[in-house]
Write a protein that holds these residues in place. Structure first.
Motif, PDB file in Angstrom:
ATOM      1  N   ASP A 168      33.284  47.163  51.262  1.00 55.76           N
ATOM      2  CA  ASP A 168      30.681  46.831  51.512  1.00 55.76           C
ATOM      3  C   ASP A 168      30.830  46.353  50.182  1.00 55.76           C
ATOM      4  O   ASP A 168      30.324  47.317  49.319  1.00 55.76           O
ATOM      5  N   ARG A 169      30.188  45.750  50.432  1.00 55.22           N
ATOM      6  CA  ARG A 169      30.037  44.799  49.074  1.00 55.22           C
ATOM      7  C   ARG A 169      28.803  45.485  48.066  1.00 55.22           C
ATOM      8  O   ARG A 169      28.203  45.392  47.065  1.00 55.22           O
ATOM      9  N   ASN A 170      27.734  46.112  49.152  1.00 55.61           N
ATOM     10  CA  ASN A 170      26.643  46.283  48.931  1.00 55.61           C
ATOM     11  C   ASN A 170      26.693  47.419  48.165  1.00 55.61           C
ATOM     12  O   ASN A 170      26.103  48.387  47.122  1.00 55.61           O
ATOM     13  N   LEU A 171      27.893  49.048  48.603  1.00 55.91           N
ATOM     14  CA  LEU A 171      27.926  49.768  48.587  1.00 55.91           C
ATOM     15  C   LEU A 171      28.594  49.726  47.468  1.00 55.91           C
ATOM     16  O   LEU A 171      28.074  50.963  45.673  1.00 55.91           O
ATOM     17  N   VAL A 175      33.983  53.314  48.655  1.00 57.63           N
ATOM     18  CA  VAL A 175      33.171  51.709  48.816  1.00 57.63           C
ATOM     19  C   VAL A 175      33.257  51.379  49.874  1.00 57.63           C
ATOM     20  O   VAL A 175      33.050  50.264  50.567  1.00 57.63           O
ATOM     21  N   GLY A 176      35.176  51.360  49.896  1.00 53.96           N
ATOM     22  CA  GLY A 176      34.841  50.863  50.984  1.00 53.96           C
ATOM     23  C   GLY A 176      35.556  49.132  50.750  1.00 53.96           C
ATOM     24  O   GLY A 176      35.464  48.700  49.431  1.00 53.96           O
ATOM     25  N   GLN A 184      37.789  39.113  51.330  1.00 58.53           N
ATOM     26  CA  GLN A 184      36.796  40.204  51.556  1.00 58.53           C
ATOM     27  C   GLN A 184      36.919  39.992  49.921  1.00 58.53           C
ATOM     28  O   GLN A 184      36.017  41.178  48.656  1.00 58.53           O
ATOM     29  N   ASP A 225      35.072  38.436  47.933  1.00 53.09           N
ATOM     30  CA  ASP A 225      32.922  39.420  47.783  1.00 53.09           C
ATOM     31  C   ASP A 225      32.949  40.210  47.018  1.00 53.09           C
ATOM     32  O   ASP A 225      32.360  40.350  46.175  1.00 53.09           O
ATOM     33  N   MET A 226      33.829  41.425  46.746  1.00 51.14           N
ATOM     34  CA  MET A 226      34.398  42.599  46.106  1.00 51.14           C
ATOM     35  C   MET A 226      34.731  41.960  44.248  1.00 51.14           C
ATOM     36  O   MET A 226      33.837  42.797  43.778  1.00 51.14           O
ATOM     37  N   SER A 234      38.315  52.720  52.184  1.00 51.37           N
ATOM     38  CA  SER A 234      36.517  53.651  52.957  1.00 51.37           C
ATOM     39  C   SER A 234      37.393  55.326  52.891  1.00 51.37           C
ATOM     40  O   SER A 234      36.338  56.051  53.562  1.00 51.37           O
TER      41      SER A 234
END
Length: 358
Positions: free
Chosen positions: A318-321, A315-316, A217, A220-221, A299
């Motif tokens: 979440d890559r989209n956020l 954004v926690g 994760q 990804d970020m 989050s």
């Protein structure tokens, strides 16, 4: 008669929060103050310049507890702090934040019948699986004086306080330090950037163990972050630095990983950044004070006013956020913000007035 006050710090960030209070007490004729550190005197996380940067005298005593096991920290701090108090008359013990060592000192103080004050009380994640949440609940339940930083934490502390405790919304003591040091910041030297004054950059900080442990994760970020066409300055402590270098064995041209910076240098870097990406509540608070857009890789936040009033966005993982937030930041379309109530640099003054009027 002077009140004998003992302030207990359990980690580096605690010293930043107690420095304004120590400075205020040094100028008071009504208090005699001792600063106790639960760790070792040669703790490598306390850089040599920290105390001079904060204009704070080093601790009067170090309990020498050094462990990564939370229950072991608790038991050892309880034993050592109990011995410390044997020979030092104390009217009030002030503990800071939500560490295992903080909880341990709070328990010892209450067992000895000493008045207990909690600095930055009422903060909650409402996730009982988090060890720090348990610490917060215990410390607040034991405290005679709950010093809160904002409206939400004040509401929590007031609702949960015992019949014998009192809650005071004194404001955010970090702001005392930021206002005090605003003209003392020092521009750091960052390899890879010739001129920080003319080169836009983002600041990245990572510290949360859960985030560092989930390497997939985290990568990804970081992949999303480093895709931005801007330099990213990442002053990281040892564990975070090693994880990032493991994820990126080949150096990325815009990810500038450095050792952690001294307090005054990091203050300059954060205040002049185009934006900040972090997992730290304290860094998010500083970003709100400086009016710098902040993206938090959590989050939740215990410092809700940084989101509701300030510059912070959650954004926690979440890559989209994160993608959307970075897009708004880079395009200069960040939300409007303001300073929350009582971020005026007078928190230490309010606390001292309360303690001396008891």
């Amino acid at each position: 008669m002077k009140k004998n006050i003992c302030i207990v710090a359990g980690a580096r960030p605690n010293f930043v929060k107690v420095a304004p209070l120590m400075r205020a007490m040094a100028n008071s004729e009504d208090t005699a103050c001792q600063l106790v550190y639960t760790g070792k005197h040669d703790d490598p996380t306390l850089e040599p310049s920290l105390f001079s940067d904060l204009q704070l005298s080093p601790p009067n005593a170090c309990l020498g507890v050094d462990s990564n096991r939370l229950n072991e920290i608790t038991s050892k701090v309880m034993a050592e702090f109990d011995h410390y108090l044997d020979t030092r008359p104390t009217d009030v013990v002030i503990v800071v934040d939500d560490l295992a060592s903080t909880m341990a000192a709070a328990i010892v103080a209450k067992k000895r019948g000493i008045n207990l004050a909690h600095l930055v009380a009422g903060t909650r994640s409402f996730d009982i699986s988090m060890p720090k949440e348990i610490n917060r609940l215990v410390i607040d339940a034991l405290s005679d004086y709950l010093f809160t930083a904002g409206i939400k934490s004040n509401s929590v502390a007031t609702r949960e306080q015992s019949n014998t405790s009192q809650t005071y919304m004194v404001g955010n003591i970090l702001m005392d330090n930021l206002r005090f040091n605003r003209d003392r910041w020092r521009q750091p030297i960052i390899p890879g950037i010739d001129n920080l004054n003319t080169t836009p950059y983002l600041v990245l900080t990572l510290n949360r163990k859960a985030l560092l442990a989930d390497k997939k994760q985290l990568k990804d970020m970081l992949d999303e972050l480093t895709a931005c066409p801007i330099s990213i300055v990442a002053p990281l402590r040892t564990m975070a630095r090693e994880v990032v270098r493991e994820l990126y064995p080949t150096t990325l041209p815009n990810l500038l990983v450095t050792d952690s910076l001294p307090y005054l240098e990091f203050g300059w870097l954060a205040a002049h950044a185009k934006g900040i990406v972090t997992d730290s509540g304290n860094v998010a608070e500083e970003a709100t004070f400086n009016g710098v857009p902040c993206i938090t890789l959590n989050s939740y936040t215990e410092h809700q006013e940084t989101v509701s009033t300030g510059t912070n966005v959650l954004v926690g993982g979440d890559r989209n956020l994160l993608h959307n937030a970075l897009g708004q930041l880079m395009q200069g379309r960040w939300k409007k913000s303001a300073l929350p109530d009582r971020w005026d640099g007078r928190t230490a003054e309010r606390i001292l007035q309360i303690l001396t009027s008891m």
